[in-house]
Design a protein around this motif. Structure first.
Motif, mmCIF file in Angstrom:
data_model
loop_
_atom_site.group_PDB
_atom_site.id
_atom_site.type_symbol
_atom_site.label_atom_id
_atom_site.label_comp_id
_atom_site.label_asym_id
_atom_site.label_seq_id
_atom_site.Cartn_x
_atom_site.Cartn_y
_atom_site.Cartn_z
ATOM 1 N N VAL A 26 0.843 -1.134 0.040
ATOM 2 C CA VAL A 26 -0.080 -0.091 -0.039
ATOM 3 C C VAL A 26 0.955 1.118 -0.012
ATOM 4 C CG1 VAL A 26 -1.742 1.305 1.425
ATOM 5 C CG2 VAL A 26 -2.075 -1.377 1.018
ATOM 6 N N GLU A 27 1.901 1.249 0.921
ATOM 7 C CA GLU A 27 2.586 2.553 0.913
ATOM 8 C C GLU A 27 3.410 2.751 -0.317
ATOM 9 O OE1 GLU A 27 2.827 4.932 3.261
ATOM 10 O OE2 GLU A 27 1.146 3.677 4.273
ATOM 11 N N LEU A 28 4.145 1.566 -0.953
ATOM 12 C CA LEU A 28 4.801 1.797 -2.138
ATOM 13 C C LEU A 28 3.960 2.192 -3.038
ATOM 14 C CD1 LEU A 28 7.845 1.325 -2.760
ATOM 15 C CD2 LEU A 28 7.290 -1.153 -3.312
ATOM 16 N N HIS A 29 2.854 1.732 -3.166
ATOM 17 C CA HIS A 29 1.988 2.084 -4.345
ATOM 18 C C HIS A 29 1.797 3.816 -4.269
ATOM 19 C CE1 HIS A 29 -1.779 2.783 -6.313
ATOM 20 N NE2 HIS A 29 -1.766 1.719 -7.386
ATOM 21 N N ALA A 30 1.285 4.260 -3.100
ATOM 22 C CA ALA A 30 1.203 5.575 -2.854
ATOM 23 C C ALA A 30 2.332 6.414 -3.238
ATOM 24 C CB ALA A 30 0.535 5.723 -1.311
ATOM 25 N N CYS A 31 3.410 6.065 -2.856
ATOM 26 C CA CYS A 31 4.829 6.793 -2.924
ATOM 27 C C CYS A 31 4.942 6.749 -4.551
ATOM 28 C CB CYS A 31 5.796 6.036 -2.431
ATOM 29 S SG CYS A 31 5.918 6.271 -0.524
ATOM 30 N N VAL A 32 4.754 5.743 -5.488
ATOM 31 C CA VAL A 32 5.184 5.547 -6.723
ATOM 32 C C VAL A 32 4.006 6.529 -7.561
ATOM 33 C CG1 VAL A 32 5.221 4.354 -8.810
ATOM 34 C CG2 VAL A 32 6.380 3.346 -6.743
ATOM 35 N N GLY A 79 14.992 -7.318 1.121
ATOM 36 C CA GLY A 79 15.097 -5.800 0.619
ATOM 37 C C GLY A 79 14.844 -5.519 -0.544
ATOM 38 N N PHE A 80 14.779 -4.179 -0.897
ATOM 39 C CA PHE A 80 14.284 -3.909 -2.423
ATOM 40 C C PHE A 80 14.799 -2.410 -2.711
ATOM 41 C CE2 PHE A 80 10.561 -2.495 -0.046
ATOM 42 C CZ PHE A 80 10.365 -1.343 -0.353
ATOM 43 N N ARG A 81 14.989 -2.112 -3.821
ATOM 44 C CA ARG A 81 15.100 -0.695 -4.294
ATOM 45 C C ARG A 81 13.809 -0.407 -5.127
ATOM 46 N NH1 ARG A 81 17.103 1.849 -9.144
ATOM 47 N NH2 ARG A 81 17.510 3.783 -8.719
ATOM 48 N N CYS A 82 13.196 0.668 -5.088
ATOM 49 C CA CYS A 82 12.115 1.128 -6.003
ATOM 50 C C CYS A 82 12.156 2.375 -6.455
ATOM 51 C CB CYS A 82 10.657 0.855 -5.266
ATOM 52 S SG CYS A 82 9.365 1.410 -6.396
ATOM 53 N N ALA A 83 12.269 2.861 -7.564
ATOM 54 C CA ALA A 83 12.521 4.273 -8.166
ATOM 55 C C ALA A 83 11.730 4.546 -9.306
ATOM 56 C CB ALA A 83 14.301 4.355 -8.506
ATOM 57 N N VAL A 84 11.613 5.762 -9.275
ATOM 58 C CA VAL A 84 10.693 6.485 -10.453
ATOM 59 C C VAL A 84 11.828 7.466 -11.100
ATOM 60 C CG1 VAL A 84 9.017 8.156 -11.333
ATOM 61 C CG2 VAL A 84 8.565 6.325 -9.594
ATOM 62 N N GLU A 85 12.005 7.280 -12.550
ATOM 63 C CA GLU A 85 13.384 7.981 -12.980
ATOM 64 C C GLU A 85 12.794 8.459 -14.366
ATOM 65 O OE1 GLU A 85 16.799 5.596 -13.267
ATOM 66 O OE2 GLU A 85 16.561 4.799 -11.406
ATOM 67 N N VAL A 126 16.008 11.188 -10.242
ATOM 68 C CA VAL A 126 15.536 9.997 -9.612
ATOM 69 C C VAL A 126 14.808 10.056 -8.426
ATOM 70 C CG1 VAL A 126 16.874 7.843 -8.351
ATOM 71 C CG2 VAL A 126 17.614 8.764 -10.519
ATOM 72 N N ILE A 127 13.803 9.509 -7.871
ATOM 73 C CA ILE A 127 13.159 9.629 -6.900
ATOM 74 C C ILE A 127 13.089 7.986 -6.366
ATOM 75 C CG2 ILE A 127 10.832 9.803 -5.435
ATOM 76 C CD1 ILE A 127 10.191 11.961 -7.674
ATOM 77 N N GLU A 128 13.752 7.762 -5.129
ATOM 78 C CA GLU A 128 14.304 6.376 -4.965
ATOM 79 C C GLU A 128 13.814 5.924 -3.280
ATOM 80 O OE1 GLU A 128 18.093 4.461 -5.769
ATOM 81 O OE2 GLU A 128 18.258 5.660 -3.878
ATOM 82 N N TRP A 129 13.519 4.742 -3.281
ATOM 83 C CA TRP A 129 13.140 4.309 -1.844
ATOM 84 C C TRP A 129 14.051 2.903 -1.746
ATOM 85 C CZ3 TRP A 129 9.539 5.446 -5.563
ATOM 86 C CH2 TRP A 129 8.823 6.710 -5.360
#
Length: 279
Positions: free
Chosen positions: A187-193, A220-226, A269-272
């Motif tokens: 849920v949180e990752l969806h909202a952030c992306v 763990g993971f790396r998620c990013a919008v670039e 890059v916007i990254e988590w």
């Protein structure tokens, strides 16, 4: 190790421990240790073995059972996908094929008049629908992958919408498995992306937008919008109008993720990042 062997070891190890202790005590320690002291130490020795060896066996048994349950769930999902594929093939696909044949017959029978272009249009529509069904059948018969998970598909759609609005090219690269995230993390990752993509729509003027989800293989993971757009003219977390990214940072902080919003080379890059092993 087989589950049956683990269960037998769990049953036998405490018994063998107390038996071995009694043997050592009577064979070697009796001149140096009283019976009362030996009897007093016996349950503590069994407890120590239980907390170390037996407990580790319980953990292995639980892991084995969890893996078995996941395998059963995956097998059931694959069987359901195969059943749906058969139903599509035997039902809708066959009906569309027969409809296409009928339209061909109608087109051949009608030489002129308004019916002929209408029949041709209907035939083309049926052809497209038939192709879509065939692709759906093929997709159902392929093993499910991380980027086709139910909760991931809306992220792909958001990226597609953003690319359509900004006239940019969309790149979706995702290998974070469904089971590696909790429901709250999804849920949180969806909202952030989503918020990051809205920021791209408003400010980037990009020609290519990327959504990237990479697993580290350890939970763990790396998620990013670039994007390759204009970038930030000022610090986006201090700009008065950038409330969205500040909320995204707050979400990431509450989840214990590392957050970054910066320019790297020719990309914004916007990254988590969630470190492997993080709860």
């Amino acid at each position: 190790m087989h589950n049956g062997r683990i269960k037998w070891l769990i049953l036998w190890i405490p018994t063998l421990t107390i038996g071995l202790w009694e043997y050592v005590r009577h064979a070697f320690l009796l001149p140096y240790m009283s019976m009362d002291l030996g009897n007093f130490l016996a349950p503590f020795i069994v407890l120590a073995v239980t907390l170390t060896v037996v407990r580790s066996l319980f953990v292995r048994l639980e892991q084995s059972q969890d893996a078995l349950q996941r395998e059963k769930a995956t097998s059931a999902a694959l069987e359901e996908r195969e059943r749906l594929a058969r139903e599509l093939h035997d039902g809708i696909s066959q009906s569309l094929f027969l409809l296409a044949v009928k339209l061909d017959q109608l087109d051949a029978a009608v030489q002129e008049g308004p019916v002929k272009p209408l029949a041709a249009g209907l035939r083309e529509t049926v052809r497209i629908m038939h192709e879509d069904v065939r692709q759906a059948i093929a997709s159902l018969r392929l093993p499910p992958s991380p980027d086709t998970a139910a909760w991931v598909m809306p992220l792909r759609e958001l990226l597609g919408e953003t690319a359509g609005i900004t006239e940019a090219r969309a790149e979706f690269m995702w290998d974070i498995t469904d089971k590696s995230l909790t429901d709250k993390e999804k849920v949180e990752l969806h909202a952030c992306v989503r918020e990051a993509l809205i920021n791209v729509r408003k400010h980037a003027k990009a020609s290519t937008v990327y959504v990237i989800g990479e697993s580290d293989g350890h939970g763990g993971f790396r998620c990013a919008v670039e994007d390759d757009g204009a970038g930030f003219s000022v610090d986006p977390l201090r700009a008065p109008e950038r409330f969205g990214l500040r909320m995204v940072k707050d979400r990431a902080t509450r989840m214990g993720w590392t957050f970054a919003a910066e320019r790297r080379g020719d990309r914004t890059v916007i990254e988590w990042i969630k470190e492997g092993g993080q709860a």
